[in-house]
Design a protein around this motif. Structure first.
Motif, PDB file in Angstrom:
ATOM      1  N   SER A  40       6.625 -24.979  29.973  1.00  0.00           N
ATOM      2  CA  SER A  40       7.013 -24.108  29.129  1.00  0.00           C
ATOM      3  C   SER A  40       7.648 -24.836  27.869  1.00  0.00           C
ATOM      4  CB  SER A  40       8.000 -23.123  29.702  1.00  0.00           C
ATOM      5  OG  SER A  40       9.376 -23.934  29.932  1.00  0.00           O
ATOM      6  N   THR A 100       5.933 -27.058  22.186  1.00  0.00           N
ATOM      7  CA  THR A 100       4.660 -26.776  22.860  1.00  0.00           C
ATOM      8  C   THR A 100       3.364 -27.162  21.703  1.00  0.00           C
ATOM      9  OG1 THR A 100       4.334 -24.300  21.853  1.00  0.00           O
ATOM     10  CG2 THR A 100       5.057 -24.877  24.248  1.00  0.00           C
ATOM     11  N   ALA A 147       1.651 -22.683  28.180  1.00  0.00           N
ATOM     12  CA  ALA A 147       2.932 -22.773  28.103  1.00  0.00           C
ATOM     13  C   ALA A 147       3.490 -21.649  27.190  1.00  0.00           C
ATOM     14  CB  ALA A 147       3.518 -24.022  27.188  1.00  0.00           C
ATOM     15  N   ASN A 154       3.664 -18.481  29.181  1.00  0.00           N
ATOM     16  CA  ASN A 154       4.680 -18.503  30.228  1.00  0.00           C
ATOM     17  C   ASN A 154       6.075 -17.565  29.830  1.00  0.00           C
ATOM     18  OD1 ASN A 154       6.984 -19.393  31.940  1.00  0.00           O
ATOM     19  ND2 ASN A 154       6.149 -21.481  32.488  1.00  0.00           N
ATOM     20  N   SER A 179       9.010 -19.616  28.249  1.00  0.00           N
ATOM     21  CA  SER A 179       8.938 -19.919  27.058  1.00  0.00           C
ATOM     22  C   SER A 179       9.389 -18.926  26.137  1.00  0.00           C
ATOM     23  CB  SER A 179       7.362 -20.273  26.636  1.00  0.00           C
ATOM     24  OG  SER A 179       6.943 -21.526  27.413  1.00  0.00           O
TER      25      SER A 179
END
Length: 262
Positions: free
Chosen positions: A183, A189, A200, A203, A206
């Motif tokens: 994440s 990211t 990510a 997720n 995140s």
């Protein structure tokens, strides 16, 4: 509703009394995020492109989000422990609401989490982190964190009732440690490979981490170009993920407990 609240309050009180008699566990849950903040903030921060102070501002919301996600592990272990030791069977023999038991457990987890976040935020403040947007933004961020923790605890409770084993719950719970790594809790990211960046950005951790950064006015609150929808709308994404988890796991955990298989 009155019966549910009364029975849930009784279970909540029991869980808080259990926590009071396990001070080592409380100390561990409060010191581990602080230790990670000091380690990541000063060791990893010096090796990243983001300057140290800016990275610590980025990191504190990420660790708060990871702490909220840890409700999956604690909910799993608590439910599995009570199921394994026959506590759930004794609860089912009592004339009480079937939703009250998982509700009381998750509510107690929520209260202890709210307390355990205080040391992390205090150390973050000492390291230079600030809620730049003021009190309203900070309260909004806290609301997002606690909502997600509550949802994660319900998911963990269901998984704990399914496993019925402290050992299995402990092993599965340890595996959840990798979720914040996939994440934006610890790193942006934008620099990840394409497929990993997509994972990510979708997720839920995140969304929560970025939502806290945005609400607090911290570094990393803005989405990178071409980001997925949850990254572009982190507050909405965090709330929707939490509500989706609650809609899914509240009935599942309640049904699992009521069926006598947990």
């Amino acid at each position: 509703m009155t019966t549910l609240l009364s029975d849930g309050g009784a279970v909540l009180t029991r869980q808080l009394q259990k926590a009071r008699h396990a001070p080592a566990l409380l100390i561990l849950t409060q010191t581990m995020p602080v230790t990670m903040l000091l380690f990541f903030g000063y060791v990893f921060g010096s090796a990243l492109a983001m300057p140290g102070a800016e990275y610590r501002e980025f990191l504190v919301p990420g660790l708060l989000a990871a702490t909220a996600a840890n409700g999956l592990m604690t909910g799993m272990f608590t439910a599995a422990q009570d199921a394994h030791r026959g506590v759930m069977d004794r609860f089912r023999t009592l004339p009480m609401s079937r939703t009250a038991v998982p509700l009381g457990q998750t509510a107690a987890d929520l209260l202890t989490t709210a307390v355990s976040m205080v040391p992390l935020m205090l150390v973050g403040l000492a390291m230079g982190w600030r809620a730049e947007s003021g009190l309203p933004g900070a309260l909004g961020a806290l609301g997002v964190l606690l909502l997600f923790r509550f949802a994660a605890a319900w998911a963990g409770t269901y998984l704990g009732l399914v496993s019925r084993s402290e050992e299995a719950a402990g092993q599965l719970g340890s595996a959840t440690f990798v979720l914040p790594m996939l994440s934006s809790a610890y790193l942006p990211t934008a620099g990840l490979p394409g497929w990993l960046r997509t994972v990510a950005e979708w997720n839920p951790i995140s969304s929560v981490a970025t939502a806290v950064r945005e609400l607090c006015g911290n570094a990393g609150g803005a989405a990178a170009p071409g980001a997925a929808w949850p990254a572009e709308h982190p507050v909405a994404g965090a709330v929707l993920w939490s509500l989706l988890l609650l809609a899914l796991f509240v009935p599942l955990a309640t049904r699992r407990f009521a069926s006598g298989r947990g």
